[in-house]
Write a protein that holds these residues in place. Structure first.
Motif, PDB file in Angstrom:
ATOM      1  N   GLN A   1     -11.474  -0.293 -29.063  1.00  0.00           N
ATOM      2  CA  GLN A   1     -10.251   0.494 -29.215  1.00  0.00           C
ATOM      3  C   GLN A   1      -9.266   0.061 -28.134  1.00  0.00           C
ATOM      4  N   GLU A   2      -8.872   0.932 -27.223  1.00  0.00           N
ATOM      5  CA  GLU A   2      -7.886   0.572 -26.201  1.00  0.00           C
ATOM      6  C   GLU A   2      -8.513   0.232 -24.850  1.00  0.00           C
ATOM      7  N   ASP A   3      -9.836   0.344 -24.721  1.00  0.00           N
ATOM      8  CA  ASP A   3     -10.504   0.124 -23.438  1.00  0.00           C
ATOM      9  C   ASP A   3     -11.255  -1.200 -23.410  1.00  0.00           C
ATOM     10  N   PHE A   4     -11.328  -1.797 -22.210  1.00  0.00           N
ATOM     11  CA  PHE A   4     -12.132  -2.992 -21.975  1.00  0.00           C
ATOM     12  C   PHE A   4     -13.430  -2.561 -21.297  1.00  0.00           C
ATOM     13  N   TYR A   5     -14.516  -3.283 -21.566  1.00  0.00           N
ATOM     14  CA  TYR A   5     -15.815  -3.029 -20.951  1.00  0.00           C
ATOM     15  C   TYR A   5     -16.332  -4.322 -20.348  1.00  0.00           C
ATOM     16  N   ILE A   6     -16.749  -4.247 -19.095  1.00  0.00           N
ATOM     17  CA  ILE A   6     -17.377  -5.367 -18.398  1.00  0.00           C
ATOM     18  C   ILE A   6     -18.784  -4.911 -18.024  1.00  0.00           C
ATOM     19  N   MET A   7     -19.796  -5.715 -18.386  1.00  0.00           N
ATOM     20  CA  MET A   7     -21.184  -5.359 -18.091  1.00  0.00           C
ATOM     21  C   MET A   7     -21.853  -6.528 -17.378  1.00  0.00           C
ATOM     22  N   TYR A   8     -22.591  -6.227 -16.292  1.00  0.00           N
ATOM     23  CA  TYR A   8     -23.322  -7.277 -15.588  1.00  0.00           C
ATOM     24  C   TYR A   8     -24.480  -6.676 -14.808  1.00  0.00           C
ATOM     25  N   GLN A   9     -25.410  -7.565 -14.419  1.00  0.00           N
ATOM     26  CA  GLN A   9     -26.564  -7.174 -13.619  1.00  0.00           C
ATOM     27  C   GLN A   9     -26.256  -7.442 -12.150  1.00  0.00           C
ATOM     28  N   GLU A  10     -26.563  -6.487 -11.296  1.00  0.00           N
ATOM     29  CA  GLU A  10     -26.392  -6.672  -9.856  1.00  0.00           C
ATOM     30  C   GLU A  10     -27.440  -7.671  -9.352  1.00  0.00           C
ATOM     31  N   THR A  11     -27.140  -8.298  -8.218  1.00  0.00           N
ATOM     32  CA  THR A  11     -28.023  -9.314  -7.653  1.00  0.00           C
ATOM     33  C   THR A  11     -28.430  -8.939  -6.229  1.00  0.00           C
ATOM     34  N   GLU A  12     -29.305  -9.744  -5.644  1.00  0.00           N
ATOM     35  CA  GLU A  12     -29.706  -9.559  -4.241  1.00  0.00           C
ATOM     36  C   GLU A  12     -28.477  -9.605  -3.326  1.00  0.00           C
TER      37      GLU A  12
ATOM     38  N   LEU B   1     -10.339   7.832  -3.116  1.00  0.00           N
ATOM     39  CA  LEU B   1      -8.917   8.111  -3.299  1.00  0.00           C
ATOM     40  C   LEU B   1      -8.260   6.757  -3.525  1.00  0.00           C
ATOM     41  N   THR B   2      -7.846   6.508  -4.740  1.00  0.00           N
ATOM     42  CA  THR B   2      -7.260   5.217  -5.098  1.00  0.00           C
ATOM     43  C   THR B   2      -5.792   5.197  -4.710  1.00  0.00           C
ATOM     44  N   GLU B   3      -5.428   4.242  -3.862  1.00  0.00           N
ATOM     45  CA  GLU B   3      -4.044   4.094  -3.427  1.00  0.00           C
ATOM     46  C   GLU B   3      -3.261   3.203  -4.379  1.00  0.00           C
ATOM     47  N   GLU B   4      -3.867   2.091  -4.778  1.00  0.00           N
ATOM     48  CA  GLU B   4      -3.189   1.140  -5.664  1.00  0.00           C
ATOM     49  C   GLU B   4      -4.184   0.593  -6.666  1.00  0.00           C
ATOM     50  N   MET B   5      -3.686   0.305  -7.863  1.00  0.00           N
ATOM     51  CA  MET B   5      -4.520  -0.299  -8.895  1.00  0.00           C
ATOM     52  C   MET B   5      -3.634  -1.203  -9.744  1.00  0.00           C
ATOM     53  N   GLU B   6      -4.088  -2.421  -9.937  1.00  0.00           N
ATOM     54  CA  GLU B   6      -3.408  -3.343 -10.832  1.00  0.00           C
ATOM     55  C   GLU B   6      -4.439  -3.838 -11.840  1.00  0.00           C
ATOM     56  N   ILE B   7      -4.169  -3.625 -13.107  1.00  0.00           N
ATOM     57  CA  ILE B   7      -5.053  -4.072 -14.174  1.00  0.00           C
ATOM     58  C   ILE B   7      -4.265  -5.030 -15.047  1.00  0.00           C
ATOM     59  N   ASN B   8      -4.741  -6.258 -15.134  1.00  0.00           N
ATOM     60  CA  ASN B   8      -4.086  -7.270 -15.945  1.00  0.00           C
ATOM     61  C   ASN B   8      -5.158  -7.951 -16.786  1.00  0.00           C
ATOM     62  N   LEU B   9      -5.503  -7.343 -17.922  1.00  0.00           N
ATOM     63  CA  LEU B   9      -6.567  -7.852 -18.782  1.00  0.00           C
ATOM     64  C   LEU B   9      -6.052  -8.125 -20.193  1.00  0.00           C
ATOM     65  N   THR B  10      -6.594  -9.172 -20.772  1.00  0.00           N
ATOM     66  CA  THR B  10      -6.416  -9.451 -22.189  1.00  0.00           C
ATOM     67  C   THR B  10      -7.817  -9.714 -22.739  1.00  0.00           C
TER      68      THR B  10
ATOM     69  N   GLY C   1      -9.687 -12.345 -20.723  1.00  0.00           N
ATOM     70  CA  GLY C   1     -10.083 -12.119 -19.331  1.00  0.00           C
ATOM     71  C   GLY C   1      -8.916 -11.579 -18.536  1.00  0.00           C
ATOM     72  N   GLY C   2      -8.908 -11.881 -17.235  1.00  0.00           N
ATOM     73  CA  GLY C   2      -7.822 -11.425 -16.381  1.00  0.00           C
ATOM     74  C   GLY C   2      -8.320 -10.990 -15.024  1.00  0.00           C
ATOM     75  N   HIS C   3      -7.603 -10.054 -14.414  1.00  0.00           N
ATOM     76  CA  HIS C   3      -8.029  -9.584 -13.087  1.00  0.00           C
ATOM     77  C   HIS C   3      -7.683  -8.106 -12.878  1.00  0.00           C
ATOM     78  N   ILE C   4      -8.408  -7.548 -11.920  1.00  0.00           N
ATOM     79  CA  ILE C   4      -8.222  -6.150 -11.520  1.00  0.00           C
ATOM     80  C   ILE C   4      -8.166  -6.136  -9.994  1.00  0.00           C
ATOM     81  N   THR C   5      -7.236  -5.383  -9.440  1.00  0.00           N
ATOM     82  CA  THR C   5      -7.156  -5.198  -7.997  1.00  0.00           C
ATOM     83  C   THR C   5      -7.145  -3.694  -7.711  1.00  0.00           C
ATOM     84  N   LEU C   6      -8.002  -3.282  -6.786  1.00  0.00           N
ATOM     85  CA  LEU C   6      -8.074  -1.880  -6.367  1.00  0.00           C
ATOM     86  C   LEU C   6      -7.936  -1.787  -4.853  1.00  0.00           C
ATOM     87  N   LYS C   7      -7.173  -0.821  -4.409  1.00  0.00           N
ATOM     88  CA  LYS C   7      -7.112  -0.475  -2.989  1.00  0.00           C
ATOM     89  C   LYS C   7      -7.428   1.007  -2.918  1.00  0.00           C
TER      90      LYS C   7
END
Length: 143
Positions: free
Chosen positions: A35-46, A100-109, A112-118
């Motif tokens: 729908q309108e949401d993106f999902y990213i799934m991965y396994q954590e590592t050591e 407490l999120t100060e800034e968020m930039e989501i640029n996905l298609t 792919g793309g990128h996400i920045t969080l502060k």
């Protein structure tokens, strides 16, 4: 449609005493749009200190929800200007966490793309650190 992606996560955590922790890792995961949401799934590592855990990021227009399941269970919401609470649960303890999120930039298609969080991180209502997180997503192409 779910596609294989290469995920790069770069993070900086600055503690109140001036200490700085940095992380920079890459992993393979999956990426899809529902729908309108993106999902990213991965396994954590050591490398992340959470080997064996699964992470799912649900990314909306102006909100990111992190769900981590496995050795530790954690659900956290990141939304600009909003303070969100959760419990970080391990087999040893449960810690009351907030962001407490100060800034968020989501640029996905769908490619792919990128996400920045502060954001600021709190444990038991005490500020722990200022954080910057960058996530880059690219289609995983065979080498």
């Amino acid at each position: 449609m779910c596609k294989s992606i290469r995920i790069q996560v770069m993070g900086t955590q600055v503690y109140s005493d001036g200490r700085v922790d940095k992380i920079d890792f890459q992993t393979i995961g999956s990426f899809q749009k529902r729908q309108e949401d993106f999902y990213i799934m991965y396994q954590e590592t050591e490398e992340t200190g959470m080997a064996g855990a699964s992470t799912v990021l649900k990314i909306g227009e102006n909100k990111l929800i992190l769900n981590r399941m496995g050795a530790a269970n954690y659900r956290q919401i990141f939304e600009p200007g909003a303070l969100h609470h959760s419990n970080y649960v391990t087999s040893f303890a449960s810690i009351y966490m907030s962001t407490l999120t100060e800034e968020m930039e989501i640029n996905l298609t769908e490619q792919g793309g990128h996400i920045t969080l502060k954001y600021n991180l709190f444990a038991n209502d005490e500020k722990v650190s200022d954080n910057m997180l960058e996530i880059n997503i690219k289609e995983d192409t065979p080498q």
